[in-house]
Scaffold this motif. Structure first.
Motif, PDB file in Angstrom:
ATOM      1  N   TYR A  93       0.844  -1.197   0.000  1.00  0.00           N
ATOM      2  CA  TYR A  93       0.000   0.000   0.000  1.00  0.00           C
ATOM      3  C   TYR A  93       0.878   1.245   0.000  1.00  0.00           C
ATOM      4  O   TYR A  93       1.917   1.287   0.679  1.00  0.00           O
ATOM      5  N   GLU A  98      -3.074   5.378   0.165  1.00  0.00           N
ATOM      6  CA  GLU A  98      -3.834   4.150   0.425  1.00  0.00           C
ATOM      7  C   GLU A  98      -3.912   3.792   1.906  1.00  0.00           C
ATOM      8  O   GLU A  98      -4.308   2.680   2.260  1.00  0.00           O
ATOM      9  N   ALA A 226      -8.353  -8.768   1.450  1.00  0.00           N
ATOM     10  CA  ALA A 226      -7.780  -7.966   0.361  1.00  0.00           C
ATOM     11  C   ALA A 226      -6.691  -8.721  -0.397  1.00  0.00           C
ATOM     12  O   ALA A 226      -6.318  -8.319  -1.509  1.00  0.00           O
ATOM     13  N   ARG A 232      -8.412  -6.461  -3.786  1.00  0.00           N
ATOM     14  CA  ARG A 232      -7.693  -5.281  -3.296  1.00  0.00           C
ATOM     15  C   ARG A 232      -8.410  -3.992  -3.669  1.00  0.00           C
ATOM     16  O   ARG A 232      -8.489  -3.051  -2.869  1.00  0.00           O
ATOM     17  N   THR A 235     -11.932  -3.658  -1.455  1.00  0.00           N
ATOM     18  CA  THR A 235     -11.956  -3.950  -0.020  1.00  0.00           C
ATOM     19  C   THR A 235     -11.370  -2.803   0.792  1.00  0.00           C
ATOM     20  O   THR A 235     -10.270  -2.323   0.500  1.00  0.00           O
ATOM     21  N   VAL A 236     -12.100  -2.396   1.828  1.00  0.00           N
ATOM     22  CA  VAL A 236     -11.599  -1.458   2.830  1.00  0.00           C
ATOM     23  C   VAL A 236     -11.234  -2.289   4.055  1.00  0.00           C
ATOM     24  O   VAL A 236     -12.109  -2.872   4.709  1.00  0.00           O
ATOM     25  N   THR A 237      -9.942  -2.386   4.346  1.00  0.00           N
ATOM     26  CA  THR A 237      -9.451  -3.179   5.468  1.00  0.00           C
ATOM     27  C   THR A 237      -9.252  -2.282   6.678  1.00  0.00           C
ATOM     28  O   THR A 237      -8.588  -1.249   6.585  1.00  0.00           O
ATOM     29  N   SER A 257      -6.655   0.680   1.689  1.00  0.00           N
ATOM     30  CA  SER A 257      -7.519   0.378   0.548  1.00  0.00           C
ATOM     31  C   SER A 257      -6.971   1.062  -0.692  1.00  0.00           C
ATOM     32  O   SER A 257      -5.942   1.744  -0.638  1.00  0.00           O
ATOM     33  N   LEU A 261     -11.174   4.479  -2.799  1.00  0.00           N
ATOM     34  CA  LEU A 261     -11.940   4.131  -1.606  1.00  0.00           C
ATOM     35  C   LEU A 261     -11.446   4.903  -0.389  1.00  0.00           C
ATOM     36  O   LEU A 261     -12.245   5.353   0.439  1.00  0.00           O
TER      37      LEU A 261
END
Length: 397
Positions: A93, A98, A226, A232, A235-237, A257, A261
């Motif tokens: 990321y 991100e 993700a 990836r 998805t919001v982790t 993310s 996002l």
């Protein structure tokens, strides 16, 4: 004198009308008033690593974070989060575009749902669910669609067919929690693969709550959703420092993310807290860089505490679902001749001098959760030993 208003409409927004005082507040107050051992709310009774606490003190004294930090979070923490995801999971990321720092995972969940859900959208979530999920979906104007995790051979399991059937043309988002609070279920690679395939097939967004990522036991493993093909970019982790480093009061969380996002979630987040926890962000950046030995020792300590409390509960006559993750044990009270977990938990302080949480409050289908009760084991060993002794005395025959 009673205040008068010009309208008979209730003060509370109708979207929140079903949500009163949280069960955690009620049970913690009960623990205080009765002098009971509080195994209800999930917070440790000891602080985390001394070097991390000292890092916060150093930041305060050096004037780092005493004023508003940058909106996305301090660069040191965003870099540390990106390094953690790369080291642990091989996920890359960009810390500048991100990663977003939040006021704990709770704000991250709220900001993600407020940003991504519009009125009328359906959000599919596992039940039992952490209580803020339902409130945040309601605040966003969404409709929650529960998929029930059910007992199966000593654990709670997801029915993938039921999950697929819950997705409709109105479904916007899947809200996934693994390791799962309150059941302790950790989704397997096979289950995560099926969820990923469903999300890609139906073009769904996914928000994953992974705050217990470092608390997995036995043969379980935590794999971020993700990391699966096609996930990836959708998805919001979410994770946080509170559970991993035992500083729950610092309220430092984050999302990782895709840039689009992150930008969307930040648009909502900036009107919630704007920013928070300035000096603590620098300390958490150092915490995430602790050697792997810290995370191993932390997990082993919690595993020993899990086994200690689980044994005590079994001795007292509870049916115990030994968790594969988190720091909660779910029990079935029916072997004790009980069926109503809410009534049981309200009476438990007087009966045993212990406080627990009824799982039914985490269900839309209350009857599904009625006989289940959750105990937290993130406490000192001597506290757990005393709690186990009290429970044995109250219920063992």
């Amino acid at each position: 004198m009673t205040a008068m208003t010009s309208t008979e409409r209730p003060f509370l927004n109708r979207r929140l009308a079903e949500f009163g005082t949280t069960i955690f507040a009620e049970m913690s107050a009960l623990a205080l008033s009765t002098g009971s051992i509080n195994l209800g709310q999930g917070f440790p009774d000891t602080d985390g690593p001394e070097e991390v606490r000292e890092a916060a003190v150093r930041a305060l004294r050096d004037g780092r974070g005493n004023q508003y930090p940058p909106g996305p979070g301090v660069p040191e923490l965003r870099a540390a989060v990106a390094a953690h995801q790369r080291h642990r999971y091989g996920l890359s990321y960009d810390p500048d575009t991100e990663v977003l720092v939040t006021a704990g995972a709770t704000e991250a969940i709220a900001a993600a749902l407020l940003a991504l859900v519009e009125p009328g959208d359906e959000v599919v979530a596992f039940e039992p669910y952490y209580d803020s999920y339902a409130a945040c979906i309601a605040m966003a104007g969404g409709t929650r669609v529960p998929v029930t995790l059910r007992p199966d051979e000593g654990s709670f399991r997801l029915d993938l067919d039921e999950l697929r059937a819950a997705v409709t043309d109105r479904t916007r988002l899947l809200l996934i929690n693994t390791p799962h609070n309150p059941t302790g279920t950790v989704l397997t690679r096979a289950e995560l693969t099926a969820i990923a395939e469903l999300a890609v097939e139906r073009d769904l967004l996914v928000v994953t709550d992974e705050v217990y990522e470092h608390l997995v036991f036995d043969d379980a493993e935590h794999v971020p959703l993700a990391a699966f093909p096609g996930m990836r970019e959708r998805t919001v982790t979410i994770s946080s420092a509170g559970k991993t480093f035992s500083f729950t009061g610092w309220k430092v969380g984050w999302i990782t993310s895709a840039p689009e996002l992150v930008t969307a979630v930040r648009s909502a987040k900036q009107y919630l807290t704007y920013v928070a926890s300035g000096p603590f962000q620098y300390a958490v950046a150092e915490a995430l860089a602790l050697p792997d030995s810290y995370f191993t020792a932390f997990r082993e300590d919690m595993l020993a505490k899990r086994d200690l409390l689980a044994a005590g509960l079994e001795d007292a006559g509870f049916a115990v679902f030994k968790p594969a993750g988190t720091y909660f044990v779910t029990t079935d009270i029916r072997p004790l001749g009980e069926r109503d977990g809410i009534a049981f938990c309200r009476a438990l302080p007087e009966r045993a001098g212990v406080v627990a949480i009824p799982n039914a409050v985490f269900y839309d289908h209350r009857e599904e959760g009625a006989p289940f009760v959750r105990f937290a084991f993130c406490k000192r060993t001597d506290v757990l030993e005393e709690a186990a002794a009290r429970l044995r005395k109250a219920f063992a025959h």
